[in-house]
Motif scaffolding. Structure first.
Motif, PDB file in Angstrom:
ATOM      1  N   GLY A   5      30.793  71.406 -55.583  1.00  0.00           N
ATOM      2  CA  GLY A   5      31.743  72.197 -54.803  1.00  0.00           C
ATOM      3  C   GLY A   5      31.107  73.403 -54.142  1.00  0.00           C
ATOM      4  O   GLY A   5      31.461  73.772 -53.030  1.00  0.00           O
ATOM      5  N   ALA A   6      30.141  74.011 -54.817  1.00  0.00           N
ATOM      6  CA  ALA A   6      29.554  75.257 -54.306  1.00  0.00           C
ATOM      7  C   ALA A   6      28.369  75.026 -53.378  1.00  0.00           C
ATOM      8  O   ALA A   6      28.136  75.812 -52.466  1.00  0.00           O
ATOM      9  N   VAL A   7      27.605  73.966 -53.612  1.00  0.00           N
ATOM     10  CA  VAL A   7      26.372  73.763 -52.845  1.00  0.00           C
ATOM     11  C   VAL A   7      26.468  72.547 -51.910  1.00  0.00           C
ATOM     12  O   VAL A   7      26.228  72.660 -50.703  1.00  0.00           O
ATOM     13  N   LEU A   8      26.833  71.392 -52.483  1.00  0.00           N
ATOM     14  CA  LEU A   8      26.863  70.174 -51.668  1.00  0.00           C
ATOM     15  C   LEU A   8      27.980  70.203 -50.626  1.00  0.00           C
ATOM     16  O   LEU A   8      27.806  69.745 -49.499  1.00  0.00           O
ATOM     17  N   PHE A   9      29.140  70.738 -51.034  1.00  0.00           N
ATOM     18  CA  PHE A   9      30.289  70.708 -50.116  1.00  0.00           C
ATOM     19  C   PHE A   9      30.024  71.448 -48.806  1.00  0.00           C
ATOM     20  O   PHE A   9      30.282  70.886 -47.731  1.00  0.00           O
ATOM     21  N   PRO A  10      29.519  72.686 -48.835  1.00  0.00           N
ATOM     22  CA  PRO A  10      29.246  73.359 -47.563  1.00  0.00           C
ATOM     23  C   PRO A  10      28.264  72.578 -46.681  1.00  0.00           C
ATOM     24  O   PRO A  10      28.409  72.553 -45.459  1.00  0.00           O
ATOM     25  N   ILE A  11      27.287  71.930 -47.315  1.00  0.00           N
ATOM     26  CA  ILE A  11      26.312  71.166 -46.530  1.00  0.00           C
ATOM     27  C   ILE A  11      26.986  69.959 -45.881  1.00  0.00           C
ATOM     28  O   ILE A  11      26.805  69.682 -44.701  1.00  0.00           O
ATOM     29  N   MET A  12      27.784  69.244 -46.661  1.00  0.00           N
ATOM     30  CA  MET A  12      28.301  67.952 -46.214  1.00  0.00           C
ATOM     31  C   MET A  12      29.656  68.039 -45.520  1.00  0.00           C
ATOM     32  O   MET A  12      30.223  67.011 -45.147  1.00  0.00           O
ATOM     33  N   LEU A  13      30.177  69.239 -45.344  1.00  0.00           N
ATOM     34  CA  LEU A  13      31.537  69.430 -44.820  1.00  0.00           C
ATOM     35  C   LEU A  13      31.902  68.527 -43.630  1.00  0.00           C
ATOM     36  O   LEU A  13      32.904  67.822 -43.682  1.00  0.00           O
ATOM     37  N   VAL A  60      40.886  66.855 -50.003  1.00  0.00           N
ATOM     38  CA  VAL A  60      40.566  65.422 -50.039  1.00  0.00           C
ATOM     39  C   VAL A  60      39.056  65.221 -49.923  1.00  0.00           C
ATOM     40  O   VAL A  60      38.461  64.411 -50.641  1.00  0.00           O
ATOM     41  N   LYS A  61      38.441  65.996 -49.037  1.00  0.00           N
ATOM     42  CA  LYS A  61      36.975  65.947 -48.925  1.00  0.00           C
ATOM     43  C   LYS A  61      36.350  66.245 -50.285  1.00  0.00           C
ATOM     44  O   LYS A  61      35.399  65.596 -50.713  1.00  0.00           O
ATOM     45  N   GLY A  62      36.899  67.259 -50.962  1.00  0.00           N
ATOM     46  CA  GLY A  62      36.385  67.664 -52.276  1.00  0.00           C
ATOM     47  C   GLY A  62      36.591  66.585 -53.321  1.00  0.00           C
ATOM     48  O   GLY A  62      35.707  66.336 -54.147  1.00  0.00           O
ATOM     49  N   LEU A  70      32.190  60.981 -55.932  1.00  0.00           N
ATOM     50  CA  LEU A  70      30.821  60.461 -55.754  1.00  0.00           C
ATOM     51  C   LEU A  70      29.881  61.050 -56.803  1.00  0.00           C
ATOM     52  O   LEU A  70      29.020  60.350 -57.351  1.00  0.00           O
ATOM     53  N   VAL A  71      30.050  62.336 -57.075  1.00  0.00           N
ATOM     54  CA  VAL A  71      29.194  63.001 -58.071  1.00  0.00           C
ATOM     55  C   VAL A  71      29.522  62.500 -59.481  1.00  0.00           C
ATOM     56  O   VAL A  71      28.634  62.403 -60.345  1.00  0.00           O
ATOM     57  N   ALA A  72      30.789  62.161 -59.710  1.00  0.00           N
ATOM     58  CA  ALA A  72      31.202  61.668 -61.038  1.00  0.00           C
ATOM     59  C   ALA A  72      30.748  60.229 -61.273  1.00  0.00           C
ATOM     60  O   ALA A  72      30.641  59.794 -62.428  1.00  0.00           O
ATOM     61  N   LEU A  73      30.484  59.519 -60.187  1.00  0.00           N
ATOM     62  CA  LEU A  73      30.172  58.089 -60.294  1.00  0.00           C
ATOM     63  C   LEU A  73      29.002  57.772 -61.235  1.00  0.00           C
ATOM     64  O   LEU A  73      29.120  56.875 -62.093  1.00  0.00           O
ATOM     65  N   PRO A  74      27.864  58.467 -61.140  1.00  0.00           N
ATOM     66  CA  PRO A  74      26.765  58.178 -62.075  1.00  0.00           C
ATOM     67  C   PRO A  74      27.169  58.369 -63.538  1.00  0.00           C
ATOM     68  O   PRO A  74      26.721  57.613 -64.408  1.00  0.00           O
ATOM     69  N   PHE A  75      28.015  59.368 -63.779  1.00  0.00           N
ATOM     70  CA  PHE A  75      28.466  59.617 -65.154  1.00  0.00           C
ATOM     71  C   PHE A  75      29.385  58.489 -65.635  1.00  0.00           C
ATOM     72  O   PHE A  75      29.295  58.048 -66.774  1.00  0.00           O
ATOM     73  N   ILE A  76      30.248  58.033 -64.732  1.00  0.00           N
ATOM     74  CA  ILE A  76      31.160  56.933 -65.064  1.00  0.00           C
ATOM     75  C   ILE A  76      30.345  55.657 -65.329  1.00  0.00           C
ATOM     76  O   ILE A  76      30.569  54.957 -66.326  1.00  0.00           O
ATOM     77  N   LEU A  77      29.390  55.389 -64.443  1.00  0.00           N
ATOM     78  CA  LEU A  77      28.569  54.171 -64.593  1.00  0.00           C
ATOM     79  C   LEU A  77      27.712  54.233 -65.852  1.00  0.00           C
ATOM     80  O   LEU A  77      27.497  53.228 -66.529  1.00  0.00           O
ATOM     81  N   VAL A  80      37.706  69.556 -60.014  1.00  0.00           N
ATOM     82  CA  VAL A  80      36.916  70.804 -60.036  1.00  0.00           C
ATOM     83  C   VAL A  80      36.232  70.988 -58.680  1.00  0.00           C
ATOM     84  O   VAL A  80      36.296  72.062 -58.061  1.00  0.00           O
ATOM     85  N   THR A  81      35.598  69.925 -58.200  1.00  0.00           N
ATOM     86  CA  THR A  81      34.945  69.985 -56.890  1.00  0.00           C
ATOM     87  C   THR A  81      35.976  70.212 -55.790  1.00  0.00           C
ATOM     88  O   THR A  81      35.746  70.993 -54.857  1.00  0.00           O
ATOM     89  N   ALA A  82      37.136  69.539 -55.909  1.00  0.00           N
ATOM     90  CA  ALA A  82      38.179  69.668 -54.882  1.00  0.00           C
ATOM     91  C   ALA A  82      38.726  71.093 -54.829  1.00  0.00           C
ATOM     92  O   ALA A  82      38.996  71.614 -53.743  1.00  0.00           O
ATOM     93  N   TYR A  83      38.869  71.717 -55.997  1.00  0.00           N
ATOM     94  CA  TYR A  83      39.381  73.095 -56.026  1.00  0.00           C
ATOM     95  C   TYR A  83      38.395  74.052 -55.336  1.00  0.00           C
ATOM     96  O   TYR A  83      38.796  74.919 -54.546  1.00  0.00           O
ATOM     97  N   LEU A  84      37.113  73.869 -55.631  1.00  0.00           N
ATOM     98  CA  LEU A  84      36.104  74.717 -54.984  1.00  0.00           C
ATOM     99  C   LEU A  84      36.056  74.428 -53.480  1.00  0.00           C
ATOM    100  O   LEU A  84      35.857  75.335 -52.677  1.00  0.00           O
ATOM    101  N   ALA A  85      36.260  73.167 -53.114  1.00  0.00           N
ATOM    102  CA  ALA A  85      36.286  72.800 -51.695  1.00  0.00           C
ATOM    103  C   ALA A  85      37.461  73.470 -50.994  1.00  0.00           C
ATOM    104  O   ALA A  85      37.323  74.006 -49.893  1.00  0.00           O
TER     105      ALA A  85
END
Lengths: 203, 111
Positions: A88-96, A106-108, A114-121, A149-154
């Protein structure tokens, strides 16, 4: 600044110059700002310089949350916490601009997913310990708790941009904050259930 | 769907416009464009409700409920019960520091 008010009260004439300093030399030649000089942009460099500010805002909460989750749930859950916040703090501003939909929340959610996916897998397919339904439950917890969490920061990044309107942000807040609370809350409740059943640590 | 920014509070009455051109000069998003007899509302949807056009319209042809599109400020206002942040000076609060007399949109905190 109200140009006609300034003129009425002081006699001075207001000039609206360029938005960016780099255009000042050109503007000062004839004191005329082209429409292009007056437009705000939000390019990658503009967004990159905001990342340290975003980081400073989340650094302490992230350290506390990461440490707390580490001691209660273990290294993987702690890494998930830090990853969701950094997304939310670093990737989101880059990928906005490249994240789909105009709504920041929704973007968040998408980025957080996407970030949670490796943990889920990792839980579903990796070499995690435990019975299958316990691993499935942890996968669900990562999928529920990380994206909000990411969406809130987004959503909070709206104020750093030069284009979000107040009425639009308000609509976003009413539409998505309940979803964030519901998803994150469900994730926390499930975590408590897992702790009660299995005890602390291990993820 | 998934776009909360399709409408806003911008209202324009061409009947009051004296075609001074200030709205098209001050708008940072090109919402207004200079017209032959009156200003043209070109892209109302991209208005960020900063209120610059309203402030610079000498005939009050433009009205907008201006404010800061900042979720952090709105959440803070909701939690503390204080007045919601707005743009511009002499309104009473800036987007991030409500104690200031002169608003500066977020040089100390997130905007």
């Amino acid at each position: 600044m109200s140009s006609h008010e300034v003129r009425r009260r002081s006699g001075f004439r207001v000039e609206y110059g360029p938005v960016r300093v780099i255009d000042l030399p050109e503007y000062l030649k004839n004191h005329r700002a082209t429409p292009e000089m007056r437009r705000v942009r939000f390019s990658l460099p503009d967004r990159l310089v905001l990342i340290p500010v975003e980081l400073i805002h989340v650094l302490l909460p992230m350290a506390i949350a990461g440490a707390l989750v580490f001691f209660v749930l273990g290294i993987l859950a702690s890494a998930g916490t830090v990853a969701a916040i950094l997304a939310g703090a670093v990737l989101f501003p880059i990928m906005l601009p490249w994240l789909p939909t105009p709504d920041f929340s929704v973007k968040g959610f998408i980025l957080g997913g996407l970030v949670a996916l490796p943990f889920i897998l990792r839980m579903l397919l990796g070499g995690a310990d435990g019975v299958w339904w316990s691993r499935a439950l942890w996968a669900l917890i990562f999928g529920l708790a990380m994206p909000p969490v990411t969406a809130y920061l987004a959503l909070n990044f709206t104020g750093s941009t030069p284009f979000t309107s107040r009425s639009g942000v308000r609509r976003e807040m009413f539409a998505y904050i309940p979803v964030m609370v519901l998803a994150f809350g469900t994730g926390i409740v499930l975590t408590i259930v897992v702790i009660l059943v299995y005890g602390m640590g291990g993820v | 769907m998934l776009n909360s920014y399709t409408s806003n509070t911008l209202q324009y009455d061409p009947g009051l416009c004296n075609n001074c051109g200030m709205c098209s000069i001050v708008c940072p998003h090109g919402v207004f464009a200079a017209g032959e007899r009156v200003a043209q509302l070109e892209e109302g949807q991209v208005c960020m409700e900063c209120g610059a056009c309203q402030r610079n319209c000498p005939t009050s042809a433009i009205k907008v409920d201006s404010g800061v599109g900042c979720a952090a400020a709105m959440i803070r206002a909701a939690l503390t019960g204080k007045k919601e942040a707005t743009c511009g000076p002499a309104i009473g609060s800036s987007c991030c520091s409500e104690d200031r007399e002169t608003a500066s949109c977020c040089d100390t905190e997130r905007g």
